[in-house]
Design an enzyme around this catalytic site. Structure first.
Site, mmCIF file in Angstrom:
data_model
loop_
_atom_site.group_PDB
_atom_site.id
_atom_site.type_symbol
_atom_site.label_atom_id
_atom_site.label_comp_id
_atom_site.label_asym_id
_atom_site.label_seq_id
_atom_site.Cartn_x
_atom_site.Cartn_y
_atom_site.Cartn_z
ATOM 1 N N GLN A 242 -19.130 -64.442 -34.639
ATOM 2 C CA GLN A 242 -19.447 -64.256 -33.225
ATOM 3 C C GLN A 242 -20.943 -64.383 -32.964
ATOM 4 O OE1 GLN A 242 -16.414 -60.620 -33.379
ATOM 5 N NE2 GLN A 242 -17.472 -60.688 -31.419
ATOM 6 N N PHE A 273 -12.973 -59.781 -32.253
ATOM 7 C CA PHE A 273 -12.911 -58.408 -31.741
ATOM 8 C C PHE A 273 -14.131 -57.568 -32.128
ATOM 9 C CE2 PHE A 273 -8.424 -59.661 -32.675
ATOM 10 C CZ PHE A 273 -8.053 -59.900 -31.365
ATOM 11 N N GLU A 277 -19.140 -60.018 -35.622
ATOM 12 C CA GLU A 277 -20.451 -60.044 -34.972
ATOM 13 C C GLU A 277 -21.563 -59.935 -36.008
ATOM 14 O OE1 GLU A 277 -23.198 -57.587 -31.738
ATOM 15 O OE2 GLU A 277 -21.030 -57.267 -31.777
ATOM 16 N N ARG A 355 -23.750 -46.368 -26.739
ATOM 17 C CA ARG A 355 -22.756 -46.723 -25.712
ATOM 18 C C ARG A 355 -21.714 -45.631 -25.544
ATOM 19 N NH1 ARG A 355 -21.083 -51.747 -22.950
ATOM 20 N NH2 ARG A 355 -23.049 -52.557 -23.689
ATOM 21 N N ARG A 387 -14.147 -54.211 -30.075
ATOM 22 C CA ARG A 387 -13.879 -54.303 -28.643
ATOM 23 C C ARG A 387 -14.045 -52.948 -27.932
ATOM 24 N NH1 ARG A 387 -8.463 -57.481 -26.680
ATOM 25 N NH2 ARG A 387 -9.170 -58.107 -24.607
ATOM 26 N N ALA A 556 -20.025 -57.565 -26.204
ATOM 27 C CA ALA A 556 -20.358 -56.731 -25.039
ATOM 28 C C ALA A 556 -19.791 -57.298 -23.743
ATOM 29 C CB ALA A 556 -21.872 -56.537 -24.921
ATOM 30 N N GLU A 758 -13.810 -56.317 -22.792
ATOM 31 C CA GLU A 758 -13.743 -54.962 -23.332
ATOM 32 C C GLU A 758 -13.184 -53.899 -22.381
ATOM 33 O OE1 GLU A 758 -17.251 -54.580 -26.562
ATOM 34 O OE2 GLU A 758 -17.920 -54.852 -24.506
#
Length: 807
Positions: A242, A273, A277, A355, A387, A556, A758
């Site tokens: 990703q 998902f 990343e 987050r 996710r 994100a 997400e």
């Protein structure tokens, strides 16, 4: 007697027929046809741009690429111990095995032996400290994949390790004050005493703990990289990732080269998902190191079991909370400690915790709040993006609290939730001091409650439970508010290239990656709309670090927001050049030239788009352009944990109704009604698919997908489909109503759409709390059920037993 379950809930074929019959979408085909006729290319439901390739088996993934002559295969030798010191590794016997070409260790890394995404604390290959069971210690390169795997499996026979006791749970790490990043604190006070003073003065208080498990990404295509050495120190890495730019930099550092030596390419992924990343870095680096060392192409494809054992997943969280509230259930003060299982290294645990803290409020105004986040360092796989990226773990905590508040007061949980909603002109500032200016949660929830018949169904559930001692029904309506943007400001940028060829066809390249979510489809629609051409004229090529540089991760939920805007910027520049060119030939103002339906209207004349392009080429007009976009208005003070981290919020809500067998803990989702806010959808069909998929995936996280580590050895015992249970088609509810909320983004996003990747993962909170409602019915709703997530049948039965004992 108990009322029987309807036959359609027991027979898969009938259940699927009911599902098809009862599923309803908000897609107005007539309205879309009118927009298409008028020249619009966005807001139109289109199939995924690779759908025909997927169903024909022609969509190529990394492992489908033809292998070049001389390709070698790599497998990893994994630690059989969770914690300890590597004393020695007798690798000569492995080097002597059939087909083995080389065995590499940390000493063979030319550059930096690290693949940490933020903090440099994650070795590519073990550097002496054993951190978790499954940690890569060495890499075997052989003529075939089978030979490499057989050789790597000998790791337990050749490694001498001085074992140490492992730390496996977030609670243990917290007790030892062992963290991968410093603790975080987000506090808002409206009085001198802060949250604790507000709690002490409140008419009612609630205190407790809560556990939420992690979740395996379970992408269909596992981690894979194929590294091909090129001339002059070049390295071409085909990687299922990703974040191609991060892979480029990690590989360059590992090889002790510059970024321009490394090309990373990804046409598509078979799912990501978040698991691809940052964690694709280890495999890209190992493949590239081996390819550089041997000057031959090297492919590294993980076996599914090894993928489970090596890579991280969604962070599990443990919570300790206390709240004070009034007679209506309004929260007056709240204090919560969140502890995550980060794993052995930092990875993305810091941003995930940030987050989580910024989503504890969910859709609710909390006047006095103190939040404390701890990322526990454990001897387990390093957990990573998934996710929702911490948002679901933060939001479910306040939902669990409000559910308990409602039960303590004897009120409908929806009434308590509504009492705490953010306002539109007051009570609208988040704990991190961002003003909520786009709040639609009131009207959205009102529409859903009315459309789903929530009140009548709640009464029917109560009536059913009164006459059914064994089978219990539960129902819950849960809202969501989800912030959109990267936590880190500089990640909120994107670039794109658009080429118009002299035959009128168009090629697009952007920095986002396609993992099945339809990003390339939406970007192609944006470009087609901007240039006024049919969708079929636009082709999107593989993400490639040699085309668009310094890209951000596709994560994100920002893929379409960032890359769509960048592609629109590039296409707009070309359109303006074409308009100026053709107006110069036929008169009129360039601003009055209209591009639509593969035609160009200029000064009363209508010309084919292809002819306009051909004329522009003859006039030496530049027919390609780069585009760029940076999200405006963002700010974040990491120390104070204040600012405007999100460009806008997405909203949604879901009603779920379940049936629970109180003798076995088995349950069934009978019906789900969803209303989700995506602004002005770029592609309603794709967005509905994303909502559906997120709902089922989130339901799996909260109900069936249980991760279990052996309490002494630290081995992940749920490391295969036989022991780790993701939802299947039969777990979809027989009635599944998914609709998109009518509205537009208040911010200037791409065509006023909103992100959809997400946010909808929070919708199945309604499933978990419907199960909790059914368990609560066992005790006449007088006892707060100690239900943990995932709410497996064992967890449900344990909660039922506790409720019965306390009743």
């Amino acid at each position: 007697m108990n009322k029987p379950i309807a036959p359609s809930l027991l027979q898969p074929d009938e259940a699927f027929a009911d599902y098809l019959k009862n599923t309803a979408y908000r897609i107005d085909e007539n309205a879309e046809a009118a927009r298409l006729k008028a020249g619009a290319r966005v807001g139109i439901s289109r199939p995924h741009e690779s759908a025909h390739l997927h169903v024909a088996g022609e969509a190529t993934y990394i492992d489908d690429l033809p292998e070049l002559a001389g390709t070698l295969h790599c497998a990893l030798g994994l630690s059989p111990v969770a914690h300890g010191t590597l004393r020695s590794a007798e690798l000569d016997p492995i080097r002597a095995l059939p087909g083995v070409v080389a065995v590499l260790t940390a000493a063979d890394v030319p550059g930096t032996n690290d693949c940490g995404s933020i903090v440099h604390d994650d070795p590519i290959l073990c550097d002496g400290e054993i951190r978790y069971l499954g940690q890569p210690v060495f890499a075997v390169i052989a003529e075939t994949r089978d030979q490499a795997r057989r050789a790597a499996a000998k790791a337990k026979d050749v490694l001498q390790i001085d074992a140490l006791p492992p730390v496996l749970t977030p609670q243990d790490a917290h007790a030892k004050q062992q963290y991968v990043v410093p603790p975080m604190h987000l506090v808002r006070s409206t009085n001198d005493g802060g949250a604790q003073a507000a709690i002490a003065k409140a008419p009612h208080r609630l205190k407790g703990t809560f556990d939420v498990g992690g979740q395996e990404q379970f992408y269909l295509e596992g981690q894979i990289s194929y590294a091909v050495p090129k001339e002059n120190d070049g390295m071409h890495v085909f990687c299922s990732t990703q974040h191609p730019s991060e892979m480029q930099h990690l590989v360059a550092h590992a090889l002790k080269l510059h970024a321009h030596h490394v090309q990373v390419e990804c046409r598509r992924m078979g799912g990501g998902f978040g698991g691809k990343e940052s964690q694709s870095g280890l495999f890209a680096c190992v493949a590239a190191i081996a390819a550089k060392r041997l000057n031959r192409p090297v492919k590294l494809r993980l076996d599914r079991d090894d993928d489970f054992m090596v890579t991280g997943r969604r962070h599990c969280f443990w919570y300790d909370y206390e709240v004070g509230f009034d007679d209506e259930g309004r929260i007056l003060g709240a204090e919560i400690t969140m502890v995550s299982r980060a794993g052995h290294s930092a990875d993305l645990s810091g941003p995930v915790m940030t987050r989580a803290l910024c989503h504890f409020d969910n859709a609710y105004w909390l006047p006095d709040v103190a939040m404390h986040g701890f990322s526990g360092k454990t001897n387990t796989q390093s957990n990573t993006a998934f996710r929702g990226f911490g948002g679901p773990q933060g939001a479910i905590a306040i939902e669990n609290i409000l559910d308990g508040v409602a039960r303590q007061l004897g009120r409908d949980p929806l009434a308590v939730r509504r009492a705490n909603f953010y306002g539109t002109t007051e009570r609208n500032v988040t704990p991190y001091l961002q003003t909520v200016t786009d709040n639609v949660i009131h009207e959205l929830v009102d529409q859903l409650a009315a459309g789903s018949g929530y009140s009548a169904r709640r009464a029917a559930v109560a009536a059913f439970n009164d006459t059914s001692p064994v089978l219990k029904r539960g129902i819950a309506l849960v809202p969501l508010k989800f912030g959109i943007s990267f936590n880190v400001k500089h990640f909120n940028q994107a670039g794109a290239l658009v080429h118009v060829y002299n035959d009128g066809s168009i090629l697009v390249n952007h920095g986002g990656t396609e993992m099945g979510q339809g990003l390339n489809t939406k970007v192609a629609q944006v470009v087609a709309h901007e240039l006024g051409v049919s969708f079929e004229k636009v082709r999107v090529t593989a993400t490639d670090t040699q085309k668009v540089a310094n890209t951000s991760a596709t994560a994100a939920s920002t893929g379409a927001d960032l890359n769509g805007k960048a592609a629109q910027d590039a296409a707009r520049q070309i359109r303006e050049r074409l308009a100026a060119c053709i107006a110069g030939h036929h008169g009129g103002e360039p601003s009055a030239v209209v591009f639509a339906n593969d035609q160009v209207q200029v000064n009363g004349r209508t010309l084919p788009f292809d002819a306009v392009v051909a004329q522009a080429y003859l006039d030496r007009v530049q027919l390609w352009s780069d585009g760029f976009y940076a999200t405006p208005g963002l700010s974040w003070d990491r120390e104070k944990m204040q600012g405007r981290p999100f460009y806008y919020f997405a909203y949604g809500a879901a009603v779920s109704e379940v049936l629970v067998d109180t003798l076995t803990g088995e349950w069934k989702l009978l019906r789900a009604d969803v209303l989700h806010d995506v602004g002005r959808s770029l592609n309603p069909a794709v967005d509905v698919g994303q909502v559906e998929g997120a709902f089922i995936q989130g339901m799996g996280w909260l109900t069936t997908e249980e991760l279990v580590w052996h309490p002494q050895t630290g081995k992940l015992t749920t490391h295969a489909p036989s022991t780790y249970k993701i939802p299947t088609a039969n777990d979809c509810p027989p009635v599944f109503n998914v609709r998109l909320f009518e509205g537009r983004n208040a911010e200037d996003s791409i065509h006023r759409s909103k992100a959809v990747g997400e946010p909808p993962l929070l919708l199945p909170f309604s499933v978990f709390f419907a199960i909790r409602d059914a368990v609560s019915a066992v005790g006449g709703h007088r006892i707060d059920p100690p239900l943990r997530a995932p709410a497996t049948s064992e967890a449900i039965l344990a909660a039922i037993t506790a409720v019965k004992a306390a009743a």
